[in-house]
Write an enzyme that holds these catalytic residues in place. Structure first.
Site, PDB file in Angstrom:
ATOM      1  N   ARG A 170       0.823  -1.239   0.000  1.00  0.00           N
ATOM      2  CA  ARG A 170       0.000   0.000   0.000  1.00  0.00           C
ATOM      3  C   ARG A 170       0.839   1.263   0.000  1.00  0.00           C
ATOM      4  O   ARG A 170       0.381   2.338   0.364  1.00  0.00           O
ATOM      5  CB  ARG A 170      -0.981   0.015   1.166  1.00  0.00           C
ATOM      6  CG  ARG A 170      -1.964  -1.139   1.116  1.00  0.00           C
ATOM      7  CD  ARG A 170      -3.298  -0.774   1.737  1.00  0.00           C
ATOM      8  NE  ARG A 170      -4.270  -1.806   1.430  1.00  0.00           N
ATOM      9  CZ  ARG A 170      -4.451  -2.906   2.175  1.00  0.00           C
ATOM     10  NH1 ARG A 170      -3.745  -3.098   3.263  1.00  0.00           N
ATOM     11  NH2 ARG A 170      -5.338  -3.792   1.815  1.00  0.00           N
TER      12      ARG A 170
ATOM     13  N   ARG B 281       0.345  22.609 -14.624  1.00  0.00           N
ATOM     14  CA  ARG B 281       1.262  21.498 -14.949  1.00  0.00           C
ATOM     15  C   ARG B 281       1.097  21.035 -16.397  1.00  0.00           C
ATOM     16  O   ARG B 281       2.043  20.521 -16.998  1.00  0.00           O
ATOM     17  CB  ARG B 281       1.069  20.332 -13.965  1.00  0.00           C
ATOM     18  CG  ARG B 281       2.088  19.231 -14.172  1.00  0.00           C
ATOM     19  CD  ARG B 281       2.213  18.285 -12.997  1.00  0.00           C
ATOM     20  NE  ARG B 281       3.210  17.268 -13.295  1.00  0.00           N
ATOM     21  CZ  ARG B 281       3.708  16.413 -12.427  1.00  0.00           C
ATOM     22  NH1 ARG B 281       3.300  16.430 -11.179  1.00  0.00           N
ATOM     23  NH2 ARG B 281       4.613  15.519 -12.791  1.00  0.00           N
TER      24      ARG B 281
ATOM     25  N   HIS C 293       3.647  17.809 -26.716  1.00  0.00           N
ATOM     26  CA  HIS C 293       3.353  16.401 -26.442  1.00  0.00           C
ATOM     27  C   HIS C 293       2.104  15.883 -27.154  1.00  0.00           C
ATOM     28  O   HIS C 293       2.017  14.696 -27.450  1.00  0.00           O
ATOM     29  CB  HIS C 293       3.238  16.160 -24.933  1.00  0.00           C
ATOM     30  CG  HIS C 293       4.577  16.125 -24.238  1.00  0.00           C
ATOM     31  ND1 HIS C 293       5.459  17.182 -24.270  1.00  0.00           N
ATOM     32  CD2 HIS C 293       5.190  15.158 -23.499  1.00  0.00           C
ATOM     33  CE1 HIS C 293       6.549  16.868 -23.579  1.00  0.00           C
ATOM     34  NE2 HIS C 293       6.413  15.656 -23.104  1.00  0.00           N
TER      35      HIS C 293
ATOM     36  N   HIS D 189       2.927  12.755 -29.073  1.00  0.00           N
ATOM     37  CA  HIS D 189       2.324  11.439 -28.787  1.00  0.00           C
ATOM     38  C   HIS D 189       1.647  10.869 -30.030  1.00  0.00           C
ATOM     39  O   HIS D 189       1.677   9.664 -30.265  1.00  0.00           O
ATOM     40  CB  HIS D 189       1.299  11.555 -27.646  1.00  0.00           C
ATOM     41  CG  HIS D 189       1.945  11.679 -26.296  1.00  0.00           C
ATOM     42  ND1 HIS D 189       1.309  12.205 -25.200  1.00  0.00           N
ATOM     43  CD2 HIS D 189       3.186  11.340 -25.858  1.00  0.00           C
ATOM     44  CE1 HIS D 189       2.123  12.187 -24.148  1.00  0.00           C
ATOM     45  NE2 HIS D 189       3.261  11.666 -24.532  1.00  0.00           N
TER      46      HIS D 189
HETATM   47  P1  NAD Z   1      14.795   4.867 -21.134  1.00  0.00           P
HETATM   48  O1  NAD Z   1      14.599   4.741 -19.685  1.00  0.00           O
HETATM   49  O2  NAD Z   1      14.253   3.801 -22.006  1.00  0.00           O
HETATM   50  O3  NAD Z   1      16.364   5.038 -21.433  1.00  0.00           O
HETATM   51  C1  NAD Z   1      16.796   5.143 -22.776  1.00  0.00           C
HETATM   52  C2  NAD Z   1      17.858   4.087 -23.097  1.00  0.00           C
HETATM   53  O4  NAD Z   1      19.083   4.476 -22.488  1.00  0.00           O
HETATM   54  C3  NAD Z   1      17.545   2.692 -22.555  1.00  0.00           C
HETATM   55  O5  NAD Z   1      18.002   1.748 -23.490  1.00  0.00           O
HETATM   56  C4  NAD Z   1      18.394   2.603 -21.295  1.00  0.00           C
HETATM   57  O6  NAD Z   1      18.744   1.287 -20.958  1.00  0.00           O
HETATM   58  C5  NAD Z   1      19.601   3.402 -21.685  1.00  0.00           C
HETATM   59  N1  NAD Z   1      20.324   4.051 -20.617  1.00  0.00           N
HETATM   60  C6  NAD Z   1      19.822   4.697 -19.539  1.00  0.00           C
HETATM   61  N2  NAD Z   1      20.797   5.318 -18.866  1.00  0.00           N
HETATM   62  C7  NAD Z   1      21.946   5.041 -19.510  1.00  0.00           C
HETATM   63  C8  NAD Z   1      23.289   5.434 -19.314  1.00  0.00           C
HETATM   64  N3  NAD Z   1      23.659   6.260 -18.338  1.00  0.00           N
HETATM   65  N4  NAD Z   1      24.239   4.952 -20.172  1.00  0.00           N
HETATM   66  C9  NAD Z   1      23.870   4.146 -21.199  1.00  0.00           C
HETATM   67  N5  NAD Z   1      22.611   3.782 -21.466  1.00  0.00           N
HETATM   68  C10 NAD Z   1      21.659   4.221 -20.625  1.00  0.00           C
HETATM   69  O7  NAD Z   1      14.203   6.244 -21.709  1.00  0.00           O
HETATM   70  P2  NAD Z   1      14.133   7.744 -21.159  1.00  0.00           P
HETATM   71  O8  NAD Z   1      14.225   8.583 -22.364  1.00  0.00           O
HETATM   72  O9  NAD Z   1      15.033   7.969 -20.032  1.00  0.00           O
HETATM   73  O10 NAD Z   1      12.654   7.808 -20.574  1.00  0.00           O
HETATM   74  C11 NAD Z   1      11.535   7.637 -21.410  1.00  0.00           C
HETATM   75  C12 NAD Z   1      10.346   7.253 -20.558  1.00  0.00           C
HETATM   76  O11 NAD Z   1      10.112   8.290 -19.613  1.00  0.00           O
HETATM   77  C13 NAD Z   1       9.063   7.076 -21.335  1.00  0.00           C
HETATM   78  O12 NAD Z   1       8.444   5.889 -20.927  1.00  0.00           O
HETATM   79  C14 NAD Z   1       8.202   8.273 -20.935  1.00  0.00           C
HETATM   80  O13 NAD Z   1       6.834   7.993 -20.959  1.00  0.00           O
HETATM   81  C15 NAD Z   1       8.697   8.518 -19.542  1.00  0.00           C
HETATM   82  N6  NAD Z   1       8.494   9.890 -19.053  1.00  0.00           N
HETATM   83  C16 NAD Z   1       7.931  10.038 -17.820  1.00  0.00           C
HETATM   84  C17 NAD Z   1       7.740  11.310 -17.311  1.00  0.00           C
HETATM   85  C18 NAD Z   1       7.185  11.481 -15.930  1.00  0.00           C
HETATM   86  O14 NAD Z   1       6.904  12.622 -15.529  1.00  0.00           O
HETATM   87  N7  NAD Z   1       7.029  10.417 -15.167  1.00  0.00           N
HETATM   88  C19 NAD Z   1       8.131  12.444 -18.038  1.00  0.00           C
HETATM   89  C20 NAD Z   1       8.721  12.249 -19.286  1.00  0.00           C
HETATM   90  C21 NAD Z   1       8.904  10.957 -19.785  1.00  0.00           C
HETATM   91  N1  GLY Z   2       6.223  15.315 -18.070  1.00  0.00           N
HETATM   92  C1  GLY Z   2       5.075  16.060 -17.697  1.00  0.00           C
HETATM   93  C2  GLY Z   2       4.805  16.113 -16.227  1.00  0.00           C
HETATM   94  O1  GLY Z   2       5.564  15.598 -15.435  1.00  0.00           O
HETATM   95  O2  GLY Z   2       3.830  16.658 -15.836  1.00  0.00           O
END
Ligand code: NAD
Ligand code: GLY
Length: 382
Positions: A131, A254, A261, A265
């Site tokens: 939880r 926000r 996006h 998207h």
């Molecule tokens: P990711 O986590 O897939 O990382 C990209 C690639 O880089 C992967 O292959 C990973 O293994 C590799 N990698 C990571 N760190 C590394 C390093 N230091 N050295 C070598 N390789 C490395 O992608 P991302 O771009 O970090 O994140 C994308 C995700 O984030 C999406 O799913 C998106 O929806 C999400 N996102 C979330 C929010 C939020 O507010 N929660 C905001 C923006 C994006």
């Molecule tokens: N990436 C958009 C948000 O965190 O609200």
């Protein structure tokens, strides 16, 4: 917060001010190797469970486990495959099972070590395990250091779309070690940069002008001087922290963080999430389209739209939509159909982030279909 007397690591701190759920983002070079010092003060129990992916584990799991162990923190871990496909219900179940098999307790700290995929997955798992337990973000991509590790959005994808299942669950601490970016593929680094430029384009004209002059230096990771990179990350985190503190659950401001996006998207959905178009690349194209639409509607000058496009292109980001995808030719109608399914549709109307100029984004539900279609048609024809 500072490390113990034996270690001196320069770091910049940004506060996310959310009352009793406030936390610090520490940004600096070499933080990961000393993570134990920084994490210890926020632990209720000297136990941590690390969630990471296979790419990140290869280089960074052992140094993290070592520093935690040196601080007397017992660790367990789970490694998921690298890539967006791990952000699904099966991997969520795998992570939760691993946490329970390791006998994680309510006071055990979950540590997300990796990019946005690991952060979103581990964040969601920690919000529902027993939880809800605490978690820490150690983001290792530029995108996760400036965006996904901050603000508490967690989530997974379903067959109906991206991030449709998730929670708001703030981390207790974010440790962004800029040194980890040196192993990141250049294309991933640039994709993350799109989110840095986003903060300038949406609300900070001075940041955008600074980026025009300094982004190349910030992204030149081979140099010893990471001052520009740390400044860019800290300024981005400050911008996000301010918006999140005002509107944690996205009932208003926000949503400005979604600049580019809605278009992005739609492009990602059309391209099929297979790595042909990274999220940040789609956002870069989306921000250009948002400015072009704003200019077409007479809201901002054509010069500002050109300036946004020129800067993103100069960094090496794509600025025009791909013309074909896995399903063949991409049409304005196909993109508009994806947009109509966006999370931000309310009462059947789409919400767009438009701009009155560089640094002056605003939310609009008054976008005419002909203007949208014409903007897409022109971009797809160019
Ligand atoms: P990711 O986590 O897939 O990382 C990209 C690639 O880089 C992967 O292959 C990973 O293994 C590799 N990698 C990571 N760190 C590394 C390093 N230091 N050295 C070598 N390789 C490395 O992608 P991302 O771009 O970090 O994140 C994308 C995700 O984030 C999406 O799913 C998106 O929806 C999400 N996102 C979330 C929010 C939020 O507010 N929660 C905001 C923006 C994006
Ligand atoms: N990436 C958009 C948000 O965190 O609200």
């Amino acid at each position: 917060m500072s490390p113990d007397g034996h270690t001196s690591i320069a770091s910049t701190s940004v506060l996310v001010a959310l009352g009793e759920r406030s936390y610090e983002i520490l940004i600096g070079r070499g933080l990961l190797a000393h993570a134990g010092h920084f994490i210890l003060p926020v632990l209720s129990q000297k136990r941590a469970f690390i969630v990471t992916d296979a790419n990140v584990a290869a280089t960074y799991l052992s140094p993290l486990a070592t520093t935690l162990s040196q601080s007397g923190i017992k660790t367990d871990h789970v490694i998921v495959p690298a890539g967006e496909a791990s952000k699904d219900i099966n991997h969520l179940a795998q992570v939760l099972d691993a946490m329970l098999a390791a006998k994680c307790e309510r006071k055990t700290m979950i540590v997300a070590l990796g990019g946005g995929v690991v952060g979103d997955l581990a964040g969601l798992a920690s919000s529902i395990l027993l939880r809800g337990v605490d978690f820490i973000q150690i983001p290792t991509t530029l995108l996760s250091q400036v965006d996904s590790s901050v603000g508490g959005k967690t989530g997974i994808n379903t067959s109906a779309g991206k991030n449709l299942v998730g929670s708001f669950h703030q981390p207790r601490l974010v440790l962004a070690d800029t040194e980890t970016l040196s192993t990141l593929p250049r294309r991933e680094l640039l994709a993350g940069y799109a989110e840095v430029a986003k903060y300038g384009l949406l609300g900070d004209a001075a940041l955008f002008a600074w980026l025009e002059a300094n982004a190349q230096t910030a992204l030149a990771l081979g140099t010893n001087d990471q001052t520009a990179l740390i400044h860019a990350i800290a300024t981005s985190c400050r911008a996000k922290a301010k918006i999140v503190a005002e509107d944690e659950k996205e009932s208003g401001a926000r949503a400005l963080l979604n600049l580019g996006h809605t278009f992005g998207h739609a492009l990602e959905a059309e391209m099929g999430y297979g790595g042909q178009l990274l999220h940040g690349e789609a956002v870069a194209i989306g921000m250009v389209l948002a400015f072009e639409l704003s200019a077409r509607m007479g809201l901002c000058s054509k010069d500002d739209a050109v300036r946004a496009k020129r800067h993103l292109a100069s960094i090496g980001l794509p600025v025009s939509p791909p013309k074909t995808g896995p399903r063949g030719k991409i049409t304005p109608e196909a993109l508009m159909a994806h947009m109509a399914q966006d999370k931000k549709v309310a009462d059947g109307k789409m919400t767009f982030v438009l701009a009155r100029g560089i640094g002056q984004a605003f939310l609009s539900r008054e976008v005419s279909e002909p203007a949208l279609r014409a903007t897409l048609a022109q971009a797809l024809a160019s």
